[in-house]
Design a protein around this motif. Structure first.
Motif, PDB file in Angstrom:
ATOM      1  N   ALA A  28      44.822  -2.163  45.366  1.00 21.29           N
ATOM      2  CA  ALA A  28      45.583  -2.102  44.122  1.00 21.29           C
ATOM      3  C   ALA A  28      46.969  -2.721  44.301  1.00 21.29           C
ATOM      4  CB  ALA A  28      45.696  -0.662  43.637  1.00 21.29           C
ATOM      5  N   LEU A  29      47.615  -2.436  45.423  1.00 18.08           N
ATOM      6  CA  LEU A  29      48.937  -3.013  45.688  1.00 18.08           C
ATOM      7  C   LEU A  29      48.849  -4.527  45.875  1.00 18.08           C
ATOM      8  CD1 LEU A  29      50.398  -0.338  48.119  1.00 18.08           C
ATOM      9  CD2 LEU A  29      51.097  -0.762  45.743  1.00 18.08           C
ATOM     10  N   ALA A  30      47.815  -4.975  46.558  1.00 19.51           N
ATOM     11  CA  ALA A  30      47.626  -6.420  46.737  1.00 19.51           C
ATOM     12  C   ALA A  30      47.402  -7.090  45.384  1.00 19.51           C
ATOM     13  CB  ALA A  30      46.455  -6.683  47.677  1.00 19.51           C
ATOM     14  N   ALA A  31      46.595  -6.469  44.531  1.00 18.12           N
ATOM     15  CA  ALA A  31      46.324  -7.018  43.203  1.00 18.12           C
ATOM     16  C   ALA A  31      47.575  -7.000  42.330  1.00 18.12           C
ATOM     17  CB  ALA A  31      45.199  -6.230  42.534  1.00 18.12           C
ATOM     18  N   TYR A  32      48.404  -5.987  42.482  1.00 19.13           N
ATOM     19  CA  TYR A  32      49.658  -5.901  41.730  1.00 19.13           C
ATOM     20  C   TYR A  32      50.525  -7.111  42.062  1.00 19.13           C
ATOM     21  CZ  TYR A  32      53.647  -3.572  39.469  1.00 19.13           C
ATOM     22  OH  TYR A  32      54.685  -3.240  38.640  1.00 19.13           O
ATOM     23  N   ASN A  33      50.499  -7.545  43.319  1.00 20.15           N
ATOM     24  CA  ASN A  33      51.343  -8.650  43.768  1.00 20.15           C
ATOM     25  C   ASN A  33      50.688 -10.015  43.566  1.00 20.15           C
ATOM     26  OD1 ASN A  33      52.203 -10.504  46.305  1.00 20.15           O
ATOM     27  ND2 ASN A  33      53.943  -9.321  45.536  1.00 20.15           N
ATOM     28  N   ALA A  34      49.426 -10.147  43.940  1.00 24.04           N
ATOM     29  CA  ALA A  34      48.768 -11.459  43.945  1.00 24.04           C
ATOM     30  C   ALA A  34      47.828 -11.669  42.767  1.00 24.04           C
ATOM     31  CB  ALA A  34      47.990 -11.637  45.244  1.00 24.04           C
ATOM     32  N   GLY A  35      47.530 -10.608  42.042  1.00 27.76           N
ATOM     33  CA  GLY A  35      46.579 -10.700  40.941  1.00 27.76           C
ATOM     34  C   GLY A  35      45.209 -10.199  41.357  1.00 27.76           C
ATOM     35  N   PRO A  36      44.536  -9.485  40.455  1.00 31.63           N
ATOM     36  CA  PRO A  36      43.235  -8.904  40.798  1.00 31.63           C
ATOM     37  C   PRO A  36      42.160  -9.937  41.122  1.00 31.63           C
ATOM     38  CG  PRO A  36      43.824  -8.442  38.507  1.00 31.63           C
ATOM     39  CD  PRO A  36      44.996  -9.094  39.133  1.00 31.63           C
ATOM     40  N   ALA A  37      42.196 -11.107  40.506  1.00 28.84           N
ATOM     41  CA  ALA A  37      41.161 -12.122  40.768  1.00 28.84           C
ATOM     42  C   ALA A  37      41.190 -12.576  42.223  1.00 28.84           C
ATOM     43  CB  ALA A  37      41.340 -13.314  39.836  1.00 28.84           C
ATOM     44  N   ARG A  38      42.381 -12.732  42.782  1.00 28.59           N
ATOM     45  CA  ARG A  38      42.477 -13.148  44.196  1.00 28.59           C
ATOM     46  C   ARG A  38      41.943 -12.068  45.128  1.00 28.59           C
ATOM     47  NH1 ARG A  38      48.400 -15.975  44.122  1.00 28.59           N
ATOM     48  NH2 ARG A  38      47.691 -18.009  43.425  1.00 28.59           N
ATOM     49  N   VAL A  39      42.245 -10.815  44.818  1.00 25.62           N
ATOM     50  CA  VAL A  39      41.762  -9.704  45.650  1.00 25.62           C
ATOM     51  C   VAL A  39      40.244  -9.622  45.576  1.00 25.62           C
ATOM     52  CG1 VAL A  39      41.808  -7.193  45.944  1.00 25.62           C
ATOM     53  CG2 VAL A  39      43.935  -8.440  45.486  1.00 25.62           C
ATOM     54  N   GLU A  40      39.698  -9.778  44.375  1.00 26.58           N
ATOM     55  CA  GLU A  40      38.238  -9.748  44.207  1.00 26.58           C
ATOM     56  C   GLU A  40      37.583 -10.923  44.933  1.00 26.58           C
ATOM     57  OE1 GLU A  40      37.700  -7.564  39.905  1.00 26.58           O
ATOM     58  OE2 GLU A  40      38.359  -9.651  39.922  1.00 26.58           O
ATOM     59  N   LYS A  41      38.207 -12.081  44.877  1.00 25.41           N
ATOM     60  CA  LYS A  41      37.633 -13.275  45.498  1.00 25.41           C
ATOM     61  C   LYS A  41      37.496 -13.124  47.010  1.00 25.41           C
ATOM     62  CE  LYS A  41      38.297 -18.254  45.911  1.00 25.41           C
ATOM     63  NZ  LYS A  41      39.129 -19.402  45.533  1.00 25.41           N
ATOM     64  N   VAL A  42      38.525 -12.575  47.668  1.00 31.27           N
ATOM     65  CA  VAL A  42      38.472 -12.435  49.132  1.00 31.27           C
ATOM     66  C   VAL A  42      37.964 -11.064  49.570  1.00 31.27           C
ATOM     67  CG1 VAL A  42      40.284 -14.142  49.477  1.00 31.27           C
ATOM     68  CG2 VAL A  42      40.885 -11.722  49.391  1.00 31.27           C
ATOM     69  N   LYS A  43      37.726 -10.179  48.585  1.00 30.84           N
ATOM     70  CA  LYS A  43      37.252  -8.818  48.862  1.00 30.84           C
ATOM     71  C   LYS A  43      38.176  -8.094  49.843  1.00 30.84           C
ATOM     72  CE  LYS A  43      32.394  -9.806  47.941  1.00 30.84           C
ATOM     73  NZ  LYS A  43      32.512 -11.052  47.284  1.00 30.84           N
ATOM     74  N   GLY A  44      39.476  -8.273  49.622  1.00 31.03           N
ATOM     75  CA  GLY A  44      40.482  -7.657  50.479  1.00 31.03           C
ATOM     76  C   GLY A  44      41.864  -8.163  50.110  1.00 31.03           C
ATOM     77  N   VAL A  45      42.798  -7.976  51.024  1.00 31.83           N
ATOM     78  CA  VAL A  45      44.165  -8.439  50.804  1.00 31.83           C
ATOM     79  C   VAL A  45      44.209  -9.936  51.096  1.00 31.83           C
ATOM     80  CG1 VAL A  45      46.573  -8.224  51.533  1.00 31.83           C
ATOM     81  CG2 VAL A  45      45.108  -6.187  51.456  1.00 31.83           C
ATOM     82  N   PRO A  46      44.602 -10.751  50.110  1.00 30.89           N
ATOM     83  CA  PRO A  46      44.701 -12.189  50.361  1.00 30.89           C
ATOM     84  C   PRO A  46      45.712 -12.483  51.461  1.00 30.89           C
ATOM     85  CG  PRO A  46      44.908 -11.706  48.015  1.00 30.89           C
ATOM     86  CD  PRO A  46      44.963 -10.405  48.750  1.00 30.89           C
ATOM     87  N   SER A  47      45.462 -13.515  52.247  1.00 29.93           N
ATOM     88  CA  SER A  47      46.359 -13.843  53.354  1.00 29.93           C
ATOM     89  C   SER A  47      47.555 -14.663  52.867  1.00 29.93           C
ATOM     90  CB  SER A  47      45.612 -14.562  54.472  1.00 29.93           C
ATOM     91  OG  SER A  47      45.016 -15.739  53.963  1.00 29.93           O
ATOM     92  N   ILE A  48      48.205 -14.147  51.848  1.00 30.00           N
ATOM     93  CA  ILE A  48      49.441 -14.718  51.312  1.00 30.00           C
ATOM     94  C   ILE A  48      50.566 -13.894  51.937  1.00 30.00           C
ATOM     95  CG2 ILE A  48      50.792 -15.140  49.220  1.00 30.00           C
ATOM     96  CD1 ILE A  48      48.052 -14.999  47.693  1.00 30.00           C
ATOM     97  N   PRO A  49      51.457 -14.513  52.700  1.00 26.53           N
ATOM     98  CA  PRO A  49      52.498 -13.734  53.394  1.00 26.53           C
ATOM     99  C   PRO A  49      53.255 -12.770  52.482  1.00 26.53           C
ATOM    100  CG  PRO A  49      52.529 -15.986  54.175  1.00 26.53           C
ATOM    101  CD  PRO A  49      51.557 -15.943  53.022  1.00 26.53           C
ATOM    102  N   GLU A  50      53.623 -13.216  51.283  1.00 27.41           N
ATOM    103  CA  GLU A  50      54.349 -12.329  50.361  1.00 27.41           C
ATOM    104  C   GLU A  50      53.524 -11.096  50.020  1.00 27.41           C
ATOM    105  OE1 GLU A  50      55.645 -12.190  45.708  1.00 27.41           O
ATOM    106  OE2 GLU A  50      55.769 -14.129  46.696  1.00 27.41           O
TER     107      GLU A  50
END
Length: 104
Positions: A28-50
């Motif tokens: 949820a925190l990753a999706a709050y920052n990077a967007g839910p579509a990115r989290v769903e796509k990688v099925k986890g925390v996207p490897s975006i440093p921010e």
């Protein structure tokens, strides 16, 4: 630019993300920052440093830097809305059995 609206909107969006990711706070925190579509796509925390740093920073703050706290029964504390005697509202993850008018 309205502080109360900003907090209320952010809390509602976080609740939506927690529901979407079945209560998984990390996702949820990753999706709050990077967007839910990115989290769903990688099925986890996207490897975006921010995003990685955002999740780590919020989790450290939420759990007080010492890892997940546990309540009786092994559950982690949830964010609760507390209405104080003066009518003001406080959002907290502090657990106190005798706390004031707690609602979910």
């Amino acid at each position: 630019f309205n502080i109360e609206q900003n907090i209320e909107g952010g809390v509602k969006y976080l609740r939506h993300l927690l529901d979407k990711f079945n209560g998984n706070l990390t996702l949820a925190l990753a999706a709050y920052n990077a967007g839910p579509a990115r989290v769903e796509k990688v099925k986890g925390v996207p490897s975006i440093p921010e995003t990685v740093n955002h999740v780590k920073r919020v989790m450290k703050t939420y759990f007080g830097g010492s890892g997940p706290r546990r309540l009786p029964g092994g559950q982690t504390p949830k964010i609760r809305m507390v209405t104080l005697e003066d009518g003001s509202v406080l959002y907290t993850n502090a657990f106190s059995p005798g706390s004031l008018a707690i609602s979910n």
